[in-house]
Design a protein around this motif. Sequence first.
Motif, PDB file in Angstrom:
ATOM      1  N   LEU A  65       0.636  -1.270   0.146  1.00  0.00           N
ATOM      2  CA  LEU A  65       0.068   0.111  -0.039  1.00  0.00           C
ATOM      3  C   LEU A  65       0.621   0.708  -0.103  1.00  0.00           C
ATOM      4  CD1 LEU A  65      -2.807   1.511   0.033  1.00  0.00           C
ATOM      5  CD2 LEU A  65      -2.471   1.278   3.033  1.00  0.00           C
ATOM      6  N   ILE A  66       0.829   2.298  -0.838  1.00  0.00           N
ATOM      7  CA  ILE A  66       1.801   3.429  -1.418  1.00  0.00           C
ATOM      8  C   ILE A  66       0.518   4.548  -0.923  1.00  0.00           C
ATOM      9  CG2 ILE A  66       2.966   4.726  -2.672  1.00  0.00           C
ATOM     10  CD1 ILE A  66       3.682   1.624  -1.991  1.00  0.00           C
ATOM     11  N   ASP A  67       0.892   5.403   0.215  1.00  0.00           N
ATOM     12  CA  ASP A  67      -0.078   6.679   0.427  1.00  0.00           C
ATOM     13  C   ASP A  67       0.156   7.092  -0.678  1.00  0.00           C
ATOM     14  OD1 ASP A  67       2.762   8.073   0.423  1.00  0.00           O
ATOM     15  OD2 ASP A  67       2.531   7.898   3.247  1.00  0.00           O
ATOM     16  N   PRO A  68      -0.537   8.665  -0.689  1.00  0.00           N
ATOM     17  CA  PRO A  68      -0.199   9.603  -1.746  1.00  0.00           C
ATOM     18  C   PRO A  68       0.577  10.706  -1.621  1.00  0.00           C
ATOM     19  CG  PRO A  68      -2.655  10.020  -0.872  1.00  0.00           C
ATOM     20  CD  PRO A  68      -1.727   8.509   0.297  1.00  0.00           C
ATOM     21  N   SER A  69       2.279  10.407  -0.870  1.00  0.00           N
ATOM     22  CA  SER A  69       2.613  11.355  -0.674  1.00  0.00           C
ATOM     23  C   SER A  69       4.143  10.569  -2.182  1.00  0.00           C
ATOM     24  CB  SER A  69       3.773  10.668   0.352  1.00  0.00           C
ATOM     25  OG  SER A  69       4.296  10.058   0.833  1.00  0.00           O
TER      26      SER A  69
END
Length: 218
Positions: free
Chosen positions: A178-182
């Motif tokens: 899971l990759i966050d919006p950063s």
Amino acid sequence: MSDTELLIPASQMDSSAINARTRRGRIQMLLLLLACAAPVIASYLAYYVIKPEGGKTNFGTLVYPAQELNPAWFNVPLQGKWTLLIARPAGECQIKDEKCLEALFLMRQVRVAVGRESKRVQLLWVNTDGKTVDPEVAKAYDEQAAGLKVVAVPTDPKLRAEFETWLNKEGAGQQIQLIDPSPAKMMYFPVTNSPKEFTSIKKDLEKLLKLNRKGENL
């Protein structure tokens, strides 16, 4: 009465005695309050400082600190959206390969399950061998039908090495990441066909979508 006491005015002796009694009373009261508060303090330390075994509320494995993703690795924008990423060789991900399809299916269903928030989540399949994706797999999991984008690994040797190191940190190379919006990797999940674990993954994602909109670009 001692000679020393004779040198002390009576008014001062009374004041000193009162002050001593007051200090003793305050100390006793403080000790009593500490005794009463001890269970509360202990529970606070146990919950916030000493993390209890099995006390985590998330099913996925939290990555801390989050591992920054280099946008130069891929030709699709990752900044500003939540991304579920999987890395698999297309040559091994055939229509009869249940293990690979299980991962793609799980990602698709998790995205569908978050309902109206699904537009905030994109799915990314990193094709690690550069071979053509099985046409049947491509049809079932294309961007229009499933929201799944297929990208190649970086062609630049240095960038590819960086990506592979990032991908496999903590032994998470075969997990759904899971990759966050950063964008940065902040959690990963096992590939599973368990309905209970599917629900747990969904809950983790829903919680994150609810609590965090920072940096999103919808």
